[in-house]
Design a protein around this motif. Structure first.
Motif, mmCIF file in Angstrom:
data_model
loop_
_atom_site.group_PDB
_atom_site.id
_atom_site.type_symbol
_atom_site.label_atom_id
_atom_site.label_comp_id
_atom_site.label_asym_id
_atom_site.label_seq_id
_atom_site.Cartn_x
_atom_site.Cartn_y
_atom_site.Cartn_z
ATOM 1 N N ASN A 193 10.290 -7.157 -19.084
ATOM 2 C CA ASN A 193 9.335 -8.275 -19.185
ATOM 3 C C ASN A 193 7.906 -7.763 -19.014
ATOM 4 N N GLY A 194 7.661 -6.588 -19.591
ATOM 5 C CA GLY A 194 6.306 -6.048 -19.602
ATOM 6 C C GLY A 194 5.815 -5.530 -18.274
ATOM 7 N N GLY A 195 6.721 -5.235 -17.346
ATOM 8 C CA GLY A 195 6.311 -4.719 -16.048
ATOM 9 C C GLY A 195 5.900 -5.788 -15.055
ATOM 10 N N SER A 196 6.316 -7.018 -15.283
ATOM 11 C CA SER A 196 5.974 -8.093 -14.347
ATOM 12 C C SER A 196 6.707 -7.891 -13.024
ATOM 13 N N VAL A 197 6.106 -8.379 -11.951
ATOM 14 C CA VAL A 197 6.685 -8.242 -10.614
ATOM 15 C C VAL A 197 7.580 -9.446 -10.334
ATOM 16 N N ARG A 198 8.879 -9.213 -10.205
ATOM 17 C CA ARG A 198 9.809 -10.307 -9.907
ATOM 18 C C ARG A 198 9.567 -10.864 -8.513
ATOM 19 N N THR A 199 9.419 -9.937 -7.571
ATOM 20 C CA THR A 199 9.195 -10.334 -6.181
ATOM 21 C C THR A 199 8.660 -9.127 -5.424
ATOM 22 N N ALA A 200 8.118 -9.373 -4.248
ATOM 23 C CA ALA A 200 7.651 -8.306 -3.362
ATOM 24 C C ALA A 200 8.384 -8.441 -2.029
ATOM 25 N N LEU A 201 8.999 -7.373 -1.586
ATOM 26 C CA LEU A 201 9.744 -7.359 -0.326
ATOM 27 C C LEU A 201 8.863 -6.776 0.770
ATOM 28 N N ASN A 202 8.946 -7.378 1.959
ATOM 29 C CA ASN A 202 8.117 -6.929 3.069
ATOM 30 C C ASN A 202 8.955 -6.783 4.331
ATOM 31 N N TRP A 203 8.414 -6.027 5.252
ATOM 32 C CA TRP A 203 8.994 -5.930 6.585
ATOM 33 C C TRP A 203 8.680 -7.250 7.268
ATOM 34 N N GLU A 204 9.727 -8.010 7.541
ATOM 35 C CA GLU A 204 9.545 -9.406 7.940
ATOM 36 C C GLU A 204 8.652 -9.594 9.156
ATOM 37 N N SER A 205 8.784 -8.724 10.150
ATOM 38 C CA SER A 205 8.075 -8.942 11.406
ATOM 39 C C SER A 205 6.664 -8.366 11.418
ATOM 40 N N VAL A 206 6.294 -7.624 10.377
ATOM 41 C CA VAL A 206 4.983 -6.969 10.365
ATOM 42 C C VAL A 206 4.287 -7.238 9.034
ATOM 43 N N ALA A 207 3.124 -7.858 9.092
ATOM 44 C CA ALA A 207 2.367 -8.131 7.870
ATOM 45 C C ALA A 207 1.687 -6.859 7.383
ATOM 46 N N SER A 208 1.487 -6.775 6.089
ATOM 47 C CA SER A 208 0.756 -5.661 5.469
ATOM 48 C C SER A 208 1.375 -4.305 5.771
ATOM 49 N N SER A 209 2.690 -4.242 5.813
ATOM 50 C CA SER A 209 3.365 -2.955 6.023
ATOM 51 C C SER A 209 3.501 -2.226 4.694
ATOM 52 N N THR A 210 3.366 -0.908 4.729
ATOM 53 C CA THR A 210 3.411 -0.098 3.515
ATOM 54 C C THR A 210 4.754 0.614 3.387
ATOM 55 N N VAL A 211 5.091 0.994 2.168
ATOM 56 C CA VAL A 211 6.391 1.601 1.887
ATOM 57 C C VAL A 211 6.296 3.115 1.961
ATOM 58 N N GLN A 212 7.230 3.714 2.697
ATOM 59 C CA GLN A 212 7.279 5.170 2.851
ATOM 60 C C GLN A 212 8.404 5.806 2.039
ATOM 61 N N ALA A 213 9.468 5.039 1.756
ATOM 62 C CA ALA A 213 10.596 5.578 0.995
ATOM 63 C C ALA A 213 11.509 4.433 0.583
ATOM 64 N N VAL A 214 12.310 4.668 -0.475
ATOM 65 C CA VAL A 214 13.315 3.698 -0.908
ATOM 66 C C VAL A 214 14.618 4.431 -1.197
ATOM 67 N N GLY A 215 15.719 3.687 -1.093
ATOM 68 C CA GLY A 215 17.039 4.224 -1.397
ATOM 69 C C GLY A 215 17.984 3.067 -1.673
#
Length: 457
Positions: A193-215
């Protein structure tokens, strides 16, 4: 006198392709599927003639029979095979034969292709495709993600909201999980769909948390987060199908001057054979490099084992299910070590793959920047512009590398990809029958595979 055909004779199908007669069985042709041209030919009684290339048909018929390319096939351009496979309706069989991991030949890898990227940015991370049509690759460079399909001929590029993508993973065909260390949230990107963002997942208890790794595993998506203030970190577990949060693991909060707990995990690997998640991270400070390798039982939420790294901490770490071991390259010594996965509950002991570890000053940082990954029964470690291939030597045993008796194991090293003037390797990834390599300051991805199958990519 008419002699009736026997059962075996009536099962034989003759097809004239471009003037060359091929004979095969009805069962072989019906393997192609009911909608394919070959399956329809199996039901026809009239003479079967196809005005197509007989040499290409011979290769495709062999694939249909065996699932593999002929080992000594004439050199063909993959574009010709793709066109013919689509005509006959058997493109999925061609894809499987070209991209099947069983076709990966570690000792016969050659640089077969260079995938050029648009723009001035070098790749920051790469992620192989994980669908049945493996062998493709997603490449993050700057704020863009460029994707190549299994044939490496078709590509598409999408623009993200990141200034640079640091973590990238295909979680389903055409759907990527992408994150950055300087931008909050893990974005689920829909390429179709042209690179649209379906959703953004966050660390629930901490706002503005950044991603260090995925698996990921077959059930879960894992994401390592660090708070914007860098005083806490955690690994979130999401349901892979719904993307809803399931639980939280490895939550660390920094108190005072911190310590090992302030190191977020920068690598996440699922170990399917033991249902464990390996999380690892390291950090350089004035006193040296320290880090951790932890193994978590996701279902019980228990940490099964922790390896604390201080002396000769890893520059990178990898896990191999086939070899039942975790591997590291020491940042100080530059040596490659392994620890057996089957003895995690015992006192940890790293064993040097090259025999006895060379006595070197750990301040030399010979392993800085080295990358290590495992694929199949092999371990690959970058060293400068070259790559080492480590393979286990089985002595006195019949069978594969997974032994029931724990004993010191022997590994042999081969070096390749060493050419004068080559830039430093910055990334290694594997998919299907291919190895993908990125290098410093190069706006391209190298494709390495075995030439023995005779198909020109």
């Amino acid at each position: 006198m008419n002699i009736p055909a026997t059962a075996n004779e009536s099962n034989v199908i003759s097809i004239n392709v471009g003037g060359r007669i091929f004979q095969t069985s009805k069962q072989t042709l019906t393997l192609a599927g009911t909608d394919s041209l070959l399956s329809k030919l199996a039901t026809e009684s009239s003479p079967r003639f196809l005005d197509r290339d007989p040499a290409l048909f011979s290769v495709l018929l062999y694939i249909l029979r065996t699932g593999n390319l002929p080992a000594r096939s004439t050199s063909f351009d993959v574009r010709d095979l793709i066109e013919e496979s689509r005509y006959y309706g058997i493109e999925p069989f061609l894809i499987d034969s070209l991209s099947n991991p069983s076709q990966f030949e570690a000792f016969d890898l050659r640089k077969s292709r260079i995938l050029q990227l648009n723009g001035r940015d070098s790749p920051s991370t790469i992620a192989p495709t994980t669908s049945s049509s493996g062998g493709g690759i997603h490449v993050a460079h700057g704020s863009k993600i460029t994707s190549f399909d299994w044939s490496l001929r078709r590509r598409s590029t999408v623009l993200t909201s990141f200034s640079a993508v640091d973590s990238l993973l295909e979680i389903s065909p055409g759907v990527l999980a992408a994150g950055a260390t300087d931008f909050p949230g893990l974005q689920i990107i829909d390429l179709e769909n042209g690179g649209s963002v379906r959703t953004a997942l966050n660390w629930e208890s901490v706002a503005s948390s950044t991603v260090q790794a995925v698996g990921s595993s077959s059930e879960f998506l894992f994401a390592s987060f660090e708070s914007s203030r860098r005083n806490s970190n955690s690994v979130m577990v999401y349901d892979l199908s719904t993307l809803l949060p399931v639980l939280e693991l490895d939550h660390r909060v920094i108190y005072g001057t911190g310590g090992d707990s302030d190191i977020p995990s920068t690598k996440l690997r699922w170990i399917r054979s033991s249902n464990l998640l390996m999380v690892s991270g390291s950090h350089a400070s004035p006193s040296g490099v320290s880090g951790h390798v932890r193994f978590w039982d996701v279902r019980s939420r228990n940490m099964v084992c922790e390896i604390k790294e201080r002396d000769d901490c890893f520059a990178d770490v990898a896990v191999s299910e086939n070899l039942s071991a975790v591997f590291k390259v020491g940042v100080g010594s530059g040596e490659v070590f392994y620890a057996d996965l089957r003895s995690l509950d015992k006192e940890h002991r790293w064993i040097c793959l090259g025999g006895e570890e060379k006595k070197r000053s750990l301040n030399e940082r010979r392993g800085a920047g080295c990358k290590i990954e495992s694929y199949g029964n092999h371990v690959f470690c970058s060293r400068g512009g070259g790559i080492e291939l480590w393979s286990e030597v089985i002595t006195g045993l019949v069978g594969n590398a997974r032994r029931d008796v724990l004993e010191e194991r022997v590994f042999r090293k081969n070096s390749f990809a060493v050419e004068s003037g080559e830039n430093k390797v910055t990334g290694l990834a594997f998919g299907g029958s291919r190895m993908f390599v990125t290098r410093k300051d190069q706006q391209a991805v190298e494709v390495w595979q075995s030439p023995s199958r005779g198909v020109s990519m």
